[in-house]
Design an enzyme around this catalytic site. Structure first.
Site, PDB file in Angstrom:
ATOM      1  N   PHE A 112     -21.859  14.161 -24.581  1.00 28.26           N
ATOM      2  CA  PHE A 112     -23.040  15.012 -24.784  1.00 28.26           C
ATOM      3  C   PHE A 112     -23.799  15.133 -23.467  1.00 28.26           C
ATOM      4  CE2 PHE A 112     -22.323  15.233 -29.251  1.00 28.26           C
ATOM      5  CZ  PHE A 112     -21.781  14.000 -29.615  1.00 28.26           C
TER       6      PHE A 112
ATOM      7  N   GLY B  39     -35.766  31.649 -22.313  1.00 27.85           N
ATOM      8  CA  GLY B  39     -35.005  31.910 -21.088  1.00 27.85           C
ATOM      9  C   GLY B  39     -34.276  33.228 -21.170  1.00 27.85           C
TER      10      GLY B  39
ATOM     11  N   VAL C 209     -17.068  16.538 -16.626  1.00 22.07           N
ATOM     12  CA  VAL C 209     -17.180  15.411 -17.570  1.00 22.07           C
ATOM     13  C   VAL C 209     -16.399  14.206 -17.054  1.00 22.07           C
ATOM     14  CG1 VAL C 209     -16.608  14.627 -19.912  1.00 22.07           C
ATOM     15  CG2 VAL C 209     -17.556  16.926 -19.558  1.00 22.07           C
TER      16      VAL C 209
ATOM     17  N   CYS D 249     -20.378  25.360 -22.031  1.00 21.95           N
ATOM     18  CA  CYS D 249     -20.259  24.763 -23.369  1.00 21.95           C
ATOM     19  C   CYS D 249     -20.805  25.603 -24.506  1.00 21.95           C
ATOM     20  CB  CYS D 249     -20.925  23.391 -23.358  1.00 21.95           C
ATOM     21  SG  CYS D 249     -20.120  22.299 -22.213  1.00 21.95           S
TER      22      CYS D 249
ATOM     23  N   LYS E 295      -8.250  18.268  -4.859  1.00 23.11           N
ATOM     24  CA  LYS E 295      -9.403  17.572  -5.455  1.00 23.11           C
ATOM     25  C   LYS E 295      -9.259  16.056  -5.234  1.00 23.11           C
ATOM     26  CE  LYS E 295     -10.998  19.148  -9.518  1.00 23.11           C
ATOM     27  NZ  LYS E 295     -11.159  19.302 -10.991  1.00 23.11           N
TER      28      LYS E 295
HETATM   29  C1  UDX Z   1     -24.862  21.436 -23.166  1.00 18.75           C
HETATM   30  C2  UDX Z   1     -25.365  20.369 -24.138  1.00 18.75           C
HETATM   31  O1  UDX Z   1     -26.766  20.196 -23.960  1.00 18.75           O
HETATM   32  C3  UDX Z   1     -24.659  19.041 -23.848  1.00 18.75           C
HETATM   33  O2  UDX Z   1     -25.082  18.068 -24.788  1.00 18.75           O
HETATM   34  C4  UDX Z   1     -23.150  19.260 -23.967  1.00 18.75           C
HETATM   35  O3  UDX Z   1     -22.451  18.061 -23.700  1.00 18.75           O
HETATM   36  C5  UDX Z   1     -22.706  20.332 -22.999  1.00 18.75           C
HETATM   37  O4  UDX Z   1     -23.406  21.544 -23.253  1.00 18.75           O
HETATM   38  P1  UDX Z   1     -25.242  22.164 -20.681  1.00 18.75           P
HETATM   39  O5  UDX Z   1     -24.335  23.297 -21.049  1.00 18.75           O
HETATM   40  O6  UDX Z   1     -25.022  21.437 -19.407  1.00 18.75           O
HETATM   41  O7  UDX Z   1     -25.222  21.054 -21.868  1.00 18.75           O
HETATM   42  O8  UDX Z   1     -26.701  22.783 -20.588  1.00 18.75           O
HETATM   43  P2  UDX Z   1     -28.026  22.734 -21.462  1.00 18.75           P
HETATM   44  O9  UDX Z   1     -29.044  22.013 -20.697  1.00 18.75           O
HETATM   45  O10 UDX Z   1     -27.739  22.336 -22.841  1.00 18.75           O
HETATM   46  O11 UDX Z   1     -28.425  24.303 -21.464  1.00 18.75           O
HETATM   47  C6  UDX Z   1     -27.505  25.233 -22.004  1.00 18.75           C
HETATM   48  C7  UDX Z   1     -28.111  26.632 -21.853  1.00 18.75           C
HETATM   49  O12 UDX Z   1     -29.258  26.743 -22.694  1.00 18.75           O
HETATM   50  C8  UDX Z   1     -28.576  26.933 -20.421  1.00 18.75           C
HETATM   51  O13 UDX Z   1     -28.305  28.294 -20.121  1.00 18.75           O
HETATM   52  C9  UDX Z   1     -30.086  26.700 -20.505  1.00 18.75           C
HETATM   53  O14 UDX Z   1     -30.808  27.481 -19.565  1.00 18.75           O
HETATM   54  C10 UDX Z   1     -30.386  27.144 -21.934  1.00 18.75           C
HETATM   55  N1  UDX Z   1     -31.577  26.501 -22.485  1.00 18.75           N
HETATM   56  C11 UDX Z   1     -31.556  25.166 -22.746  1.00 18.75           C
HETATM   57  C12 UDX Z   1     -32.689  27.281 -22.756  1.00 18.75           C
HETATM   58  O15 UDX Z   1     -32.684  28.491 -22.503  1.00 18.75           O
HETATM   59  N2  UDX Z   1     -33.789  26.695 -23.306  1.00 18.75           N
HETATM   60  C13 UDX Z   1     -33.835  25.352 -23.575  1.00 18.75           C
HETATM   61  O16 UDX Z   1     -34.873  24.885 -24.054  1.00 18.75           O
HETATM   62  C14 UDX Z   1     -32.684  24.566 -23.287  1.00 18.75           C
END
Ligand code: UDX
Length: 432
Positions: free
Chosen positions: A152, A256, A11, A263, A35
């Site tokens: 987000f 999935g 982030v 997160c 880093k």
């Molecule tokens: C998430 C939130 O989307 C983001 O707004 C927040 O700031 C951080 O957490 P991120 O963890 O990077 O982002 O991934 P994201 O794209 O949200 O997917 C999270 C998990 O859900 C992944 O394992 C993804 O494969 C799964 N997922 C997401 C699904 O299985 N189906 C979907 O339709 C969307």
């Protein structure tokens, strides 16, 4: 504006670089010397599409600077962002706030004139109050204001999500501070980002409840997929039919292998802890957490079933092992359940991962990293598509495997069952 970002992780680095790219002067501070040195050599410590060139562009334009010197960075900035990690504590479901409080204490040593302290880390409701109390022990309240400004950003889409956010959430009741924050975000607001202001605790809860709801939506369609598999319905039709309802929306309805990442798992647990602390049982989120954990085991069992429950010595290829495509992040990835379980049962596993070999599997027997799809899939009994990288979307399975009895388990429904079966391939997917 002159800003400082403390904590150069997923982030922090994206936020710092994108603010610099808007013309701000940005100091980035981290306590990890390696880093900071890496970044000052023009290399970036994380995989995020497009970030490398953006960091270097702003570094050479002298808008982006990396240092371990918090004093220098705080003195040179009007707005200080706390972007340190808040991982789940090992033994409990609560987030670990030690880094947030350590940074807040450190900052207070160097505040000599008014500063805005912005908490961008994902923190439980009331953390902003605690940061304020902590700093007030060291300096007069008139010299600072603590604001909540949750992010987000999705890994893999973080730059886009920063530049085109659906909304910017600011948690403060201080009008002067709000004005300053609005002018910092003005370039995004001018391009259509909605500004939403509330009090500090409200902003803190918006972050957690957004992630908990998205995790619920994903788990919902994953559970419906189970029902579809038992009732000869195509879950993709159900997801499309549902998503056309404006109140539901099509996004985050892709099936999935279970949600992962840094997160959703952490934030769903944390919001249930918050609920318990405020004597409110968030039973829906608690059931989502259970459902998602169970799903990893369910799909591992499904893999064994596809192999007629004879896993020993079977050759399996995993395509992608991270928690989703376009990231190198392994945190809470469902492959961390599947691969060790299958390895323990004697499977011989190759994996191809576009972001490279993963330490998480280095000590497992019969688990080998392959640096291309063909080597990983040659002569295997089963190919598992675990993530949805573009390079997995048009594979000529017959050509790469040379095994007439090849099976394919597509955990992201990238292919059409009809087309795969027409090619005589033994194809399995989710909810179809
Ligand atoms: C998430 C939130 O989307 C983001 O707004 C927040 O700031 C951080 O957490 P991120 O963890 O990077 O982002 O991934 P994201 O794209 O949200 O997917 C999270 C998990 O859900 C992944 O394992 C993804 O494969 C799964 N997922 C997401 C699904 O299985 N189906 C979907 O339709 C969307």
């Amino acid at each position: 504006m002159k800003i400082c970002i403390i904590g150069i992780g997923y982030v922090g680095l994206v936020t710092a670089t994108c603010f610099a790219d808007l013309g701000n002067s940005v100091w980035c501070v981290d306590n990890d010397q390696d880093k900071v040195d890496l970044l000052n050599r023009g290399q970036i410590p994380i995989y995020e599409p497009g970030l490398d060139e953006l960091v270097n562009k702003n570094y050479f334009a002298k808008r982006l600077k990396f240092t371990m010197n918090l004093n220098l960075a705080v003195k040179s900035s009007d707005i200080i962002f706390i972007c340190v990690g808040t991982p789940s504590l090992k033994k409990s479901r609560s987030p670990d706030l030690q880094f947030v409080f350590e940074v807040a204490t450190e900052i207070s040593k160097y505040i000599k004139k008014f500063k805005i302290i912005v908490n961008k880390s994902t923190v439980p409701v009331t953390t902003g109050d605690k940061i304020e109390q902590l700093i007030s022990k060291k300096i007069k309240k008139e010299l600072f204001e603590v604001v909540s400004n949750p992010e987000f950003l999705r890994e893999g889409d973080a730059i886009r999500d920063f530049r085109f956010p659906d909304r910017i959430v600011l948690g403060t009741n201080n009008k002067k501070v709000l004005k300053k924050m609005v002018s910092l975000y003005d370039p995004l607001i001018k391009k259509g980002a909605k500004l939403f202001t509330t009090n500090r605790r409200g902003a803190e809860l918006i972050k957690y409840s957004s992630n908990a709801f998205l995790a619920t939506k994903v788990s919902f369609i994953n559970e419906l997929a189970n029902l579809c598999e038992n009732s000869d319905i195509d879950v993709e039709d159900v997801a499309l039919g549902m998503g056309l309802d404006q109140r539901i929306g099509a996004r985050f309805l892709r099936v999935g292998p279970a949600y992962g990442g840094s997160c959703f798992p952490k934030d769903t647990k944390a919001i249930t802890v918050m609920g318990d602390q405020f004597r409110t049982n968030l039973s829906i989120v608690k059931s989502v957490i259970k459902s998602n954990e169970k799903r990893k085991k369910l799909l591992t069992k499904k893999i064994e079933k596809i192999l007629s429950n004879k896993v020993k010595n079977k050759k399996i290829a995993f395509l992608g092992v991270t928690f989703k495509a376009n990231t190198d992040d392994m945190r809470e990835s469902s492959s961390l359940t599947m691969i060790p379980t299958l390895s323990k049962k004697g499977a011989i596993i190759n994996y191809y991962e576009p972001t490279g070999e993963k330490n998480e599997f280095s000590r497992l027997n019969n688990v080998t990293f392959c640096d291309n799809i063909s080597t990983a899939c040659l002569k295997v009994d089963l190919i598992i598509i675990h993530t949805e990288w573009n390079e997995f979307k048009a594979i000529d399975f017959k050509k790469i495997s040379k095994n007439k009895k090849l099976k394919i388990y597509d955990m992201r429904n990238l292919y059409s069952p009809h087309k795969m079966n027409k090619q005589g391939l033994s194809y399995y997917s989710i909810g179809r």
